[in-house]
Design a protein around this motif. Structure first.
Motif, mmCIF file in Angstrom:
data_model
loop_
_atom_site.group_PDB
_atom_site.id
_atom_site.type_symbol
_atom_site.label_atom_id
_atom_site.label_comp_id
_atom_site.label_asym_id
_atom_site.label_seq_id
_atom_site.Cartn_x
_atom_site.Cartn_y
_atom_site.Cartn_z
ATOM 1 N N GLY A 181 5.626 6.670 -13.028
ATOM 2 C CA GLY A 181 4.174 6.713 -13.069
ATOM 3 C C GLY A 181 3.614 7.894 -13.835
ATOM 4 O O GLY A 181 2.567 7.786 -14.477
ATOM 5 N N ALA A 182 4.311 9.019 -13.783
ATOM 6 C CA ALA A 182 3.784 10.227 -14.422
ATOM 7 C C ALA A 182 4.326 10.446 -15.824
ATOM 8 O O ALA A 182 3.631 11.008 -16.678
ATOM 9 C CB ALA A 182 4.092 11.454 -13.562
ATOM 10 N N LEU A 183 5.555 9.997 -16.099
ATOM 11 C CA LEU A 183 6.193 10.362 -17.361
ATOM 12 C C LEU A 183 6.490 9.184 -18.297
ATOM 13 O O LEU A 183 6.492 9.367 -19.510
ATOM 14 C CB LEU A 183 7.509 11.103 -17.076
ATOM 15 N N VAL A 184 6.744 8.024 -17.766
ATOM 16 C CA VAL A 184 7.204 6.924 -18.619
ATOM 17 C C VAL A 184 6.113 5.875 -18.834
ATOM 18 O O VAL A 184 5.676 5.618 -19.955
ATOM 19 C CB VAL A 184 8.466 6.264 -18.020
ATOM 20 N N TYR A 185 5.658 5.259 -17.738
ATOM 21 C CA TYR A 185 4.662 4.189 -17.840
ATOM 22 C C TYR A 185 3.456 4.476 -16.940
ATOM 23 O O TYR A 185 3.187 3.719 -15.998
ATOM 24 C CB TYR A 185 5.281 2.849 -17.432
ATOM 25 N N PRO A 186 2.728 5.551 -17.178
ATOM 26 C CA PRO A 186 1.642 5.912 -16.251
ATOM 27 C C PRO A 186 0.569 4.835 -16.118
ATOM 28 O O PRO A 186 0.127 4.527 -15.012
ATOM 29 C CB PRO A 186 1.065 7.196 -16.863
ATOM 30 N N ARG A 187 0.149 4.225 -17.222
ATOM 31 C CA ARG A 187 -0.914 3.223 -17.151
ATOM 32 C C ARG A 187 -0.429 1.938 -16.496
ATOM 33 O O ARG A 187 -1.146 1.315 -15.713
ATOM 34 C CB ARG A 187 -1.461 2.939 -18.550
ATOM 35 N N ARG A 188 0.803 1.551 -16.789
ATOM 36 C CA ARG A 188 1.342 0.330 -16.188
ATOM 37 C C ARG A 188 1.506 0.485 -14.681
ATOM 38 O O ARG A 188 1.166 -0.421 -13.911
ATOM 39 C CB ARG A 188 2.689 -0.015 -16.826
ATOM 40 N N ILE A 189 2.050 1.628 -14.259
ATOM 41 C CA ILE A 189 2.234 1.867 -12.825
ATOM 42 C C ILE A 189 0.883 1.949 -12.125
ATOM 43 O O ILE A 189 0.710 1.436 -11.009
ATOM 44 C CB ILE A 189 3.048 3.148 -12.588
ATOM 45 N N ALA A 190 -0.095 2.600 -12.772
ATOM 46 C CA ALA A 190 -1.440 2.699 -12.188
ATOM 47 C C ALA A 190 -2.050 1.317 -12.003
ATOM 48 O O ALA A 190 -2.659 1.026 -10.960
ATOM 49 C CB ALA A 190 -2.327 3.563 -13.073
ATOM 50 N N ARG A 191 -1.901 0.439 -13.004
ATOM 51 C CA ARG A 191 -2.426 -0.926 -12.881
ATOM 52 C C ARG A 191 -1.699 -1.710 -11.790
ATOM 53 O O ARG A 191 -2.322 -2.464 -11.029
ATOM 54 C CB ARG A 191 -2.310 -1.657 -14.226
ATOM 55 N N LEU A 192 -0.370 -1.511 -11.703
ATOM 56 C CA LEU A 192 0.411 -2.196 -10.675
ATOM 57 C C LEU A 192 -0.036 -1.773 -9.280
ATOM 58 O O LEU A 192 -0.213 -2.619 -8.388
ATOM 59 C CB LEU A 192 1.901 -1.895 -10.872
ATOM 60 N N ILE A 193 -0.224 -0.471 -9.079
ATOM 61 C CA ILE A 193 -0.679 0.034 -7.778
ATOM 62 C C ILE A 193 -2.048 -0.547 -7.439
ATOM 63 O O ILE A 193 -2.308 -0.972 -6.312
ATOM 64 C CB ILE A 193 -0.722 1.574 -7.793
ATOM 65 N N SER A 194 -2.937 -0.586 -8.441
ATOM 66 C CA SER A 194 -4.279 -1.128 -8.225
ATOM 67 C C SER A 194 -4.228 -2.595 -7.805
ATOM 68 O O SER A 194 -4.935 -3.025 -6.888
ATOM 69 C CB SER A 194 -5.106 -0.972 -9.502
ATOM 70 N N ARG A 195 -3.365 -3.375 -8.454
ATOM 71 C CA ARG A 195 -3.251 -4.797 -8.123
ATOM 72 C C ARG A 195 -2.669 -5.013 -6.731
ATOM 73 O O ARG A 195 -3.112 -5.895 -5.986
ATOM 74 C CB ARG A 195 -2.375 -5.496 -9.167
ATOM 75 N N ILE A 196 -1.672 -4.202 -6.380
ATOM 76 C CA ILE A 196 -1.051 -4.336 -5.062
ATOM 77 C C ILE A 196 -2.080 -4.112 -3.951
ATOM 78 O O ILE A 196 -2.132 -4.849 -2.968
ATOM 79 C CB ILE A 196 0.122 -3.353 -4.916
ATOM 80 N N PHE A 197 -2.945 -3.117 -4.141
ATOM 81 C CA PHE A 197 -3.901 -2.770 -3.091
ATOM 82 C C PHE A 197 -5.169 -3.611 -3.133
ATOM 83 O O PHE A 197 -6.119 -3.332 -2.403
ATOM 84 C CB PHE A 197 -4.230 -1.274 -3.173
ATOM 85 N N ARG A 198 -5.177 -4.637 -3.988
ATOM 86 C CA ARG A 198 -6.267 -5.603 -3.940
ATOM 87 C C ARG A 198 -6.021 -6.701 -2.909
ATOM 88 O O ARG A 198 -6.937 -7.440 -2.560
ATOM 89 C CB ARG A 198 -6.456 -6.237 -5.325
ATOM 90 N N PHE A 199 -4.772 -6.797 -2.434
ATOM 91 C CA PHE A 199 -4.476 -7.776 -1.389
ATOM 92 C C PHE A 199 -5.240 -7.414 -0.117
ATOM 93 O O PHE A 199 -5.375 -6.232 0.234
ATOM 94 C CB PHE A 199 -2.974 -7.824 -1.112
ATOM 95 N N ARG A 200 -5.708 -8.436 0.573
ATOM 96 C CA ARG A 200 -6.598 -8.231 1.718
ATOM 97 C C ARG A 200 -6.040 -7.247 2.754
ATOM 98 O O ARG A 200 -6.774 -6.362 3.217
ATOM 99 C CB ARG A 200 -6.904 -9.584 2.369
ATOM 100 N N PRO A 201 -4.747 -7.322 3.157
ATOM 101 C CA PRO A 201 -4.266 -6.380 4.180
ATOM 102 C C PRO A 201 -4.296 -4.918 3.721
ATOM 103 O O PRO A 201 -4.338 -4.007 4.558
ATOM 104 C CB PRO A 201 -2.819 -6.842 4.432
ATOM 105 N N LEU A 202 -4.261 -4.703 2.399
ATOM 106 C CA LEU A 202 -4.203 -3.338 1.867
ATOM 107 C C LEU A 202 -5.523 -2.883 1.264
ATOM 108 O O LEU A 202 -5.612 -1.768 0.759
ATOM 109 C CB LEU A 202 -3.102 -3.246 0.803
ATOM 110 N N ARG A 203 -6.551 -3.732 1.326
ATOM 111 C CA ARG A 203 -7.785 -3.447 0.598
ATOM 112 C C ARG A 203 -8.499 -2.193 1.105
ATOM 113 O O ARG A 203 -9.215 -1.535 0.353
ATOM 114 C CB ARG A 203 -8.707 -4.663 0.689
ATOM 115 N N ARG A 204 -8.308 -1.845 2.343
ATOM 116 C CA ARG A 204 -8.985 -0.663 2.900
ATOM 117 C C ARG A 204 -8.543 0.629 2.210
ATOM 118 O O ARG A 204 -9.239 1.642 2.254
ATOM 119 C CB ARG A 204 -8.737 -0.559 4.403
ATOM 120 N N TRP A 205 -7.342 0.592 1.577
ATOM 121 C CA TRP A 205 -6.848 1.780 0.864
ATOM 122 C C TRP A 205 -6.981 1.643 -0.658
ATOM 123 O O TRP A 205 -6.399 2.418 -1.399
ATOM 124 C CB TRP A 205 -5.374 2.017 1.215
#
Length: 336
Positions: A181-205
């Motif tokens: 996330g910090a050195l190789v694929y920062p934008r890709r990892i950031a987008r992946l994290i954002s998509r994961i936390f769009r799921f309803r059980p995780l949306r509060r975070w």
């Protein structure tokens, strides 16, 4: 005043847990005759002094690291203040949400811009996790695994071994995510994290997850421009601080149980502190005392002696920070 009272209450909770466990252990393993048999000699007092020196060395290592990561913008005095605040908050919160995660706030109060302080906090986490990832294979290559875990053929030994490898595997996964996330694929990892936390059980975070992704991108820009010397010095400070933390127990064993193999004592400290990274109690209170006396019990025939070492260990590596925090608390709150 309300803030002070709230923090004092949070301080009393881990103290109560720790004292309760110590009293329980004392009632099981201790007697006045055993206390009188403890050899309080010049060697034992020297060992306590060496343990205190190791505690000081650990704090100096953390201060050194803050100096490195802030490009020397933080003075030694301010680095000490931030370090003590981190230690105090670690002592009154579960280790999964300890003082290091709040270092961004403490750094910003010392004049470091909040954005930069947030990046430094992520780098601190990366250095800590990377040290554990690297130290583990070195320790297990140098020492027989059965000597580290084979102290008891029962369920406790099996449980400690299983728990350690699960926690270590989790730390490796977090380190890999931080590295990518910090050195190789920062934008890709950031987008992946954002998509994961769009799921309803995780949306509060979701908001915090998006902030973490942004921090990764900014941290990546900062880290990629760093020289090899900067990385080496940061890891040296991290390794020095963690090693001093482990050596506190080595010093105590040298004075109170000189026959115990020092290499095994050190390796088991690595296991103990790795397990404590997921302690649900504030500062590992209660769990630390119980784990220590059970895990090191086979190295000393006298159960009361291991309890004495455990109490001294916790006094030097935990309760001292609670005492410092309570003493300095009014000043910290006023300057908030």
């Amino acid at each position: 005043m309300n803030n002070v009272n709230s923090l004092v209450l949070k301080t009393l909770i881990p103290v109560s847990i720790g004292v309760a466990v110590v009293v329980w252990l004392l009632s099981r393993e201790f007697s006045i005759e055993q206390w009188r048999a403890i050899p309080w000699t010049t060697t034992t007092f020297i060992s306590i002094a060496l343990a205190i020196a190791c505690v000081v060395g650990r704090e100096w290592g953390m201060m050194w690291r803050f100096r490195v990561l802030t490009d020397r913008k933080l003075s030694w005095r301010k680095s000490l203040k931030v370090t003590m605040q981190c230690e105090f908050t670690s002592a009154i919160t579960p280790t999964t949400a300890g003082g290091s995660t709040l270092s961004m706030i403490f750094l910003s109060r010392q004049g470091i811009p909040l954005g930069h302080a947030t990046i430094i906090t992520m780098i601190l986490l990366m250095f800590d996790e990377l040290f554990i990832v690297i130290a583990c294979p070195i320790i297990f290559l140098l020492l027989p695994i059965n000597n580290i875990f084979g102290f008891d053929p029962g369920n406790f030994s099996t449980g400690v071994r299983l728990a350690f490898w699960i926690v270590y595997g989790g730390i490796c996964a977090v380190t890999l995510i931080l590295f990518l996330g910090a050195l190789v694929y920062p934008r890709r990892i950031a987008r992946l994290i954002s998509r994961i936390f769009r799921f309803r059980p995780l949306r509060r975070w979701e908001t915090q997850a998006n902030e973490t992704g942004s921090t990764m991108i900014n941290a990546g820009r900062d880290l990629r421009r760093r020289s090899a010397a900067w990385w080496i010095e940061g890891m040296m400070a991290t390794a020095f601080s963690w090693t001093c933390r482990y050596l506190v127990v080595n010093a105590l064993f040298w004075g109170f149980a000189a026959t115990a193999p020092q290499a095994i004592v050190f390796a088991r400290q690595f296991v103990v502190w790795t397990l404590l990274t997921i302690s649900p109690t504030p500062g590992g209170s209660g769990l630390s005392e119980w784990l220590f006396t059970s895990y090191y019990g086979d190295l000393i025939a006298d159960a009361s002696m291991i309890l004495v070492i455990a109490i001294l260990w916790r006094l030097l590596t935990y309760y001292v920070y609670l005492a410092i925090g309570v003493f300095r608390l009014p000043s910290w709150v006023r300057k908030k």
